[in-house]
Design an enzyme around this catalytic site. Structure first.
Site, PDB file in Angstrom:
ATOM      1  N   ASP A  59       0.767  -1.070   0.412  1.00 53.87           N
ATOM      2  CA  ASP A  59      -0.028   0.140   0.057  1.00 53.87           C
ATOM      3  C   ASP A  59       0.867   1.383  -0.121  1.00 53.87           C
ATOM      4  O   ASP A  59       2.106   1.037   0.176  1.00 53.87           O
ATOM      5  CB  ASP A  59      -0.931   0.034   1.396  1.00 53.87           C
ATOM      6  CG  ASP A  59      -0.481  -0.494   3.042  1.00 53.87           C
ATOM      7  OD1 ASP A  59       0.958  -0.506   2.303  1.00 53.87           O
ATOM      8  OD2 ASP A  59      -1.004  -0.630   3.227  1.00 53.87           O
ATOM      9  N   ASN A  85      -8.223  -4.335  14.377  1.00 53.30           N
ATOM     10  CA  ASN A  85      -9.217  -4.897  14.066  1.00 53.30           C
ATOM     11  C   ASN A  85      -9.955  -5.797  13.273  1.00 53.30           C
ATOM     12  O   ASN A  85     -10.182  -5.914  12.170  1.00 53.30           O
ATOM     13  CB  ASN A  85      -9.488  -3.371  13.387  1.00 53.30           C
ATOM     14  CG  ASN A  85      -9.133  -2.444  13.091  1.00 53.30           C
ATOM     15  OD1 ASN A  85      -7.612  -2.633  11.997  1.00 53.30           O
ATOM     16  ND2 ASN A  85      -9.416  -1.194  11.473  1.00 53.30           N
ATOM     17  N   GLU A  99      -9.386  -2.721   5.877  1.00 55.11           N
ATOM     18  CA  GLU A  99     -10.115  -1.701   7.061  1.00 55.11           C
ATOM     19  C   GLU A  99     -11.469  -3.203   6.803  1.00 55.11           C
ATOM     20  O   GLU A  99     -12.359  -3.301   6.137  1.00 55.11           O
ATOM     21  CB  GLU A  99     -10.786  -0.596   6.953  1.00 55.11           C
ATOM     22  CG  GLU A  99      -9.703   0.537   6.907  1.00 55.11           C
ATOM     23  CD  GLU A  99      -8.808   0.816   8.454  1.00 55.11           C
ATOM     24  OE1 GLU A  99      -9.361  -0.659   9.294  1.00 55.11           O
ATOM     25  OE2 GLU A  99      -7.459   1.234   8.704  1.00 55.11           O
TER      26      GLU A  99
END
Ligand code: PGA
Length: 243
Positions: free
Chosen positions: A67, A136, A143
Site C-alpha cells: 500500500d 481491528n 479495513e
C-alpha cells in the site's frame, strides 16, 4: 493455517526472516510481497544483517508492497511507504530499485490500481507475502467491511487511522485522506503468506483470524482458506487462542 508461537518479538522476527531467506536463496528471481508498519522492521533488520554477513544476492529479486498514501504533502514525503522501504530495507541490499514496486501515490490513482494488478497477474502472484495485522483485523489498508473480492483499490482512511498517524505530521490536516492498497483478492494471490503479530493488543484480532468465522468484519479471516499461510505469533498475541 500453520501457527507458530514463540516467546517474543525478536524470535518472531527471526522465524519470519528464515522464511523469507529460504525463498530468496532458493530462487534468485523470487518475487517478494512486502509490508510497512512496525511489525516487519525486526525481520528487515535481520535480512540486512544476513546480506552484510553472507552476501545473499538480491540483484534479480523483485518486490511488491501492499500500500501507499495518496497525495502526501511534498514536505512529508519522508512519510511515504516508498521512503520507509528504502530506509528500512532496500538501501541496504544490492537490490535494483527498478525491481521494487510500491503503488504510485501521485497522479491517476485508478490507473495506478489497474497497472498494479496487471503486473501482479503477469507474475502469477508473489512467491511470499509478508503481512502484519491491525488490532481491528485489517490487513494492508483493508479495513473491516471491505469486500474480499476487491483487487488493488483506493480507500478513504478512517478518522481513527488518520488520528493514529497524525503524530508523524505537523497536524492532522496534513495526514492524507486516501491511500491505495492491494485488496484481499490481490493479497491472496500470493503463493505463500507469512503473517506476523506480536503484543497483547493484537490478541483479539489473532483469535478472530484463526478461530472466528470468515467475515468481512475481520478482514484477516479471509486468509483461512488460503492453502499456504504461516502465522508467526509471540505468546501475548497468541494468548486468546483456545486450540
Ligand atoms: P503495525 O501495523 O505493524 O504497526 O502494528 C500493522 C498493521 O496495521 O497492519
Amino acid at each position: 493455517m500453520k501457527v507458530i508461537i514463540v516467546k517474543d518479538y525478536q524470535t518472531a522476527s527471526e522465524v519470519a526472516a528464515t522464511e523469507m531467506l529460504a525463498v530468496v536463496k532458493n530462487n534468485p528471481k523470487a518475487v517478494l510481497g512486502l509490508a510497512t508498519g512496525s511489525t516487519p522492521v525486526g525481520m528487515y533488520n535481520l535480512m540486512v544483517k544476513d546480506h552484510e554477513m553472507n552476501g545473499t544476492d538480491y540483484s534479480t529479486i523483485e518486490t511488491y508492497n501492499l500500500d501507499e498514501y495518496l497525495n502526501l504533502p511534498m514536505n512529508h514525503l519522508d512519510q511515504s511507504y516508498r521512503h520507509f522501504m528504502d530506509v528500512n530495507l532496500f538501501n541496504h541490499l544490492n537490490i535494483n530499485k527498478e525491481n521494487t514496486h510500491v503503488p504510485e501515490g501521485f497522479g491517476d490513482a485508478n490507473e495506478a490500481c489497474v497497472a498494479y494488478d496487471t503486473k501482479l497477474a503477469e507474475i502469477g502472484g508473489v512467491d511470499i507475502q509478508v503481512l502484519g495485522i491491525g488490532s481491528n483485523g485489517h490487513i494492508a489498508f483493508n479495513e473491516p467491511g471491505v469486500p474480499f473480492e476487491l483487487g488493488t483499490h483506493v480507500v478513504t482512511l478512517d478518522e481513527q487511522t488518520r488520528q493514529d498517524n497524525a503524530r508523524f505530521f505537523d497536524s492532522i490536516d496534513e495526514v492524507p485522506t486516501h491511500a491505495i492498497t492491494m485488496g484481499i483478492k490481490s493479497i491472496k494471490s500470493a503463493k505463500k503468506i507469512i503473517l506476523i503479530a506480536t503484543g497483547s493488543n493484537k490478541a483479539d484480532a489473532v483469535y478472530g483470524m484463526i478461530e472466528g468465522e470468515v467475515t468481512v468484519d475481520l478482514p484477516a479471516s479471509a486468509l483461512q482458506d488460503h492453502e499456504n499461510v504461516v502465522v508467526i505469533l509471540d505468546e501475548a498475541a497468541a494468548s486468546k487462542l483456545t486450540k
